[in-house]
Design an enzyme around this catalytic site. Sequence first.
Site, short mmCIF file in Angstrom:
data_model
loop_
_atom_site.label_atom_id
_atom_site.label_comp_id
_atom_site.label_asym_id
_atom_site.label_seq_id
_atom_site.Cartn_x
_atom_site.Cartn_y
_atom_site.Cartn_z
CB THR A 129 -0.90 0.01 1.25
OG1 THR A 129 -1.43 1.33 1.45
CG2 THR A 129 -0.15 -0.37 2.52
CE LYS A 159 -2.22 -4.31 4.04
NZ LYS A 159 -2.62 -5.37 3.11
P1 NAP Z 1 -11.66 -4.66 2.18
O1 NAP Z 1 -12.80 -4.35 1.26
O2 NAP Z 1 -11.68 -4.11 3.56
O3 NAP Z 1 -11.53 -6.27 2.26
C1 NAP Z 1 -10.72 -6.87 3.22
C2 NAP Z 1 -10.95 -8.36 3.16
O4 NAP Z 1 -10.11 -8.99 4.17
C3 NAP Z 1 -12.38 -8.81 3.47
O5 NAP Z 1 -12.72 -9.89 2.63
C4 NAP Z 1 -12.29 -9.28 4.91
O6 NAP Z 1 -13.26 -10.21 5.27
C5 NAP Z 1 -10.92 -9.93 4.89
N1 NAP Z 1 -10.35 -10.15 6.22
C6 NAP Z 1 -10.15 -9.24 7.20
N2 NAP Z 1 -9.60 -9.82 8.28
C7 NAP Z 1 -9.43 -11.13 7.97
C8 NAP Z 1 -8.92 -12.26 8.67
N3 NAP Z 1 -8.45 -12.16 9.92
N4 NAP Z 1 -8.91 -13.46 8.05
C9 NAP Z 1 -9.39 -13.58 6.78
N5 NAP Z 1 -9.90 -12.56 6.07
C10 NAP Z 1 -9.92 -11.36 6.66
O7 NAP Z 1 -10.28 -4.20 1.51
P2 NAP Z 1 -9.94 -3.87 -0.02
O8 NAP Z 1 -10.16 -2.41 -0.25
O9 NAP Z 1 -10.57 -4.86 -0.89
O10 NAP Z 1 -8.35 -4.07 -0.02
C11 NAP Z 1 -7.79 -5.32 -0.34
C12 NAP Z 1 -6.35 -5.35 0.17
O11 NAP Z 1 -5.58 -4.32 -0.48
C13 NAP Z 1 -6.20 -5.10 1.66
O12 NAP Z 1 -5.11 -5.89 2.10
C14 NAP Z 1 -5.83 -3.62 1.75
O13 NAP Z 1 -5.09 -3.39 2.92
C15 NAP Z 1 -4.99 -3.46 0.49
N6 NAP Z 1 -5.01 -2.14 -0.11
C16 NAP Z 1 -6.19 -1.55 -0.43
C17 NAP Z 1 -6.18 -0.31 -1.06
C18 NAP Z 1 -7.46 0.38 -1.43
O14 NAP Z 1 -7.41 1.60 -1.67
N7 NAP Z 1 -8.58 -0.32 -1.52
C19 NAP Z 1 -4.94 0.31 -1.38
C20 NAP Z 1 -3.77 -0.36 -1.05
C21 NAP Z 1 -3.80 -1.58 -0.44
P3 NAP Z 1 -14.74 -9.76 5.81
O15 NAP Z 1 -15.54 -9.52 4.57
O16 NAP Z 1 -15.17 -10.95 6.59
O17 NAP Z 1 -14.55 -8.53 6.62
N1 GDD Z 2 -12.57 7.31 6.40
C1 GDD Z 2 -12.66 8.64 6.54
N2 GDD Z 2 -13.80 9.17 7.09
N3 GDD Z 2 -11.63 9.39 6.14
C2 GDD Z 2 -11.76 10.74 6.25
C3 GDD Z 2 -12.90 11.34 6.78
C4 GDD Z 2 -13.97 10.53 7.23
O1 GDD Z 2 -14.99 10.99 7.72
N4 GDD Z 2 -12.71 12.69 6.73
C5 GDD Z 2 -11.52 12.90 6.18
N5 GDD Z 2 -10.92 11.73 5.90
C6 GDD Z 2 -9.56 11.55 5.34
C7 GDD Z 2 -8.68 10.59 6.12
O2 GDD Z 2 -8.15 11.25 7.28
C8 GDD Z 2 -7.63 10.29 5.07
O3 GDD Z 2 -6.66 11.31 5.04
C9 GDD Z 2 -8.41 10.33 3.75
O4 GDD Z 2 -9.66 10.95 4.06
C10 GDD Z 2 -8.68 8.96 3.15
O5 GDD Z 2 -9.20 8.11 4.16
P1 GDD Z 2 -9.77 6.64 3.81
O6 GDD Z 2 -10.77 6.73 2.72
O7 GDD Z 2 -10.20 6.03 5.09
O8 GDD Z 2 -8.52 5.88 3.17
P2 GDD Z 2 -6.98 5.82 3.60
O9 GDD Z 2 -6.22 6.64 2.61
O10 GDD Z 2 -6.79 6.09 5.02
O11 GDD Z 2 -6.67 4.26 3.36
C11 GDD Z 2 -7.09 3.59 2.17
O12 GDD Z 2 -6.09 3.66 1.20
C12 GDD Z 2 -4.86 3.01 1.55
C13 GDD Z 2 -3.88 3.22 0.37
O13 GDD Z 2 -3.28 4.48 0.48
C14 GDD Z 2 -7.40 2.14 2.56
O14 GDD Z 2 -8.00 1.49 1.47
C15 GDD Z 2 -6.13 1.38 2.94
O15 GDD Z 2 -6.46 -0.01 3.12
C16 GDD Z 2 -5.13 1.54 1.80
O16 GDD Z 2 -3.91 0.88 2.11
#
Ligand code: NAP
Ligand code: GDD
Length: 354
Positions: A129, A159
């Site tokens: 990430t 991570k």
């Molecule tokens: P998400 O929607 O929160 O999905 C997370 C998944 O992990 C869900 O299926 C959840 O299961 C499962 N999980 C959580 N704890 C677990 C455990 N102890 N054992 C088995 N499964 C478990 O996340 P996402 O946005 O798809 O992201 C996928 C991956 O990419 C994550 O590793 C995240 O950190 C990484 N990532 C995401 C982003 C982004 O912007 N989306 C960016 C960079 C990296 P449940 O459905 O049961 O909760």
């Molecule tokens: N969630 C949330 N809720 N974030 C807020 C809010 C609020 O009400 N108001 C402002 N923010 C700001 C957070 O402080 C952060 O700076 C930004 O919005 C994005 O927050 P999130 O959408 O929660 O995502 P993230 O950037 O912290 O994390 C996501 O992206 C990562 C990659 O950079 C997640 O998907 C992580 O799993 C992933 O690794």
Amino acid sequence: MDLNKKRVLITGITGQDGAYLAKFLLEKGYEVYGIVRRISTPNYWRLQSLDILDKVILISADLTDMASLSEAIQKSNPEEIYNLAAQSFVGSSFDQPLNTIDVNGLGFLRILEVVRNFNKSIRIYQASTSELFGDSVSSEGIQDEKTSFKPNSPYAAGKLLAMDLARIYRESYDMFVSNGILFNHESELRGLEFVTRKITNEVAKIKLGLSNELHLGNLDAKRDWGYAPDYVESMWMILQQDKPDDFVIATNETHSVREFVEEAFRLAGLDWREYVKTNEQFKRPYDVRYLKGDYSKANNKFGWKPKTTFKELVKKMFEEDLNRWQRHFDGEVFAWDAINHPGNIKFLYKSKNK
Ligand code: NAP
Ligand code: GDD
């Protein structure tokens, strides 16, 4: 098990990326296995809304339980593993730091150990990430594979542990372990607590008269936001390379939370200043201020580039939320609501004769 098909195991298949990746790999002809953890209410709405719940094979396992992971890997006997499971909400990692590190860091180590003992030729993708960068940024104002890591949260610390372990297992045991350093990516299937979906969902409700306030934390934070279906394709590409490696996946654009808010309210034909309140409750002890990724390495190596612009992303999310609330209003039941109707699930249970 269909021996004519390549097999893949996805951890986190019920999450945003897991569901899109499963659909993508099914279309590529893979037999797709996924692990699901036991929770009190089934969470299959994403797999249902992509119409793939009856096409994937689910195995009960948890990243904190090594025996269950071992069984899942042996049963699916995959060529590729995509480790997407995580406690993925950065905010919650401050409330549950131990659980977060256990799942996000040690969970990956458990997978590496099982694979090392079972079959070292399995290729492994680790969901890394942009949070790893924290406040590190190059003099050109971007982050790439050479930018130093400086985690700002227990989420990112877990991570980073996983990323280091990937490199260590790659070098020590000649295993194929690659990291996708993905910047934020969003979609109509994004979890409701993440800021983009929180905004589009709430703006849709405001538009329909179901809400009149949107409470947010830090509006100045800047993120590089892409579209999740574009990003899962890069995961597959990363595992098809000749050698394991690490790649940044991003859009090379940055926008503030305020800009996202403005665009969503603009689409709704409303003035955001009348509805948005800042609320300390949604501010983090330590936030990442600025992310903008340079994806040149992935583009040069295998031609990946983002397909969806920032404005298209906000529009897709807002329109889908508006549509969902409109249908909800009209009394229609649809996949988002229907989490208790799991349908025809293929579940692989423990066998008696093992
Ligand atoms: P998400 O929607 O929160 O999905 C997370 C998944 O992990 C869900 O299926 C959840 O299961 C499962 N999980 C959580 N704890 C677990 C455990 N102890 N054992 C088995 N499964 C478990 O996340 P996402 O946005 O798809 O992201 C996928 C991956 O990419 C994550 O590793 C995240 O950190 C990484 N990532 C995401 C982003 C982004 O912007 N989306 C960016 C960079 C990296 P449940 O459905 O049961 O909760
Ligand atoms: N969630 C949330 N809720 N974030 C807020 C809010 C609020 O009400 N108001 C402002 N923010 C700001 C957070 O402080 C952060 O700076 C930004 O919005 C994005 O927050 P999130 O959408 O929660 O995502 P993230 O950037 O912290 O994390 C996501 O992206 C990562 C990659 O950079 C997640 O998907 C992580 O799993 C992933 O690794």
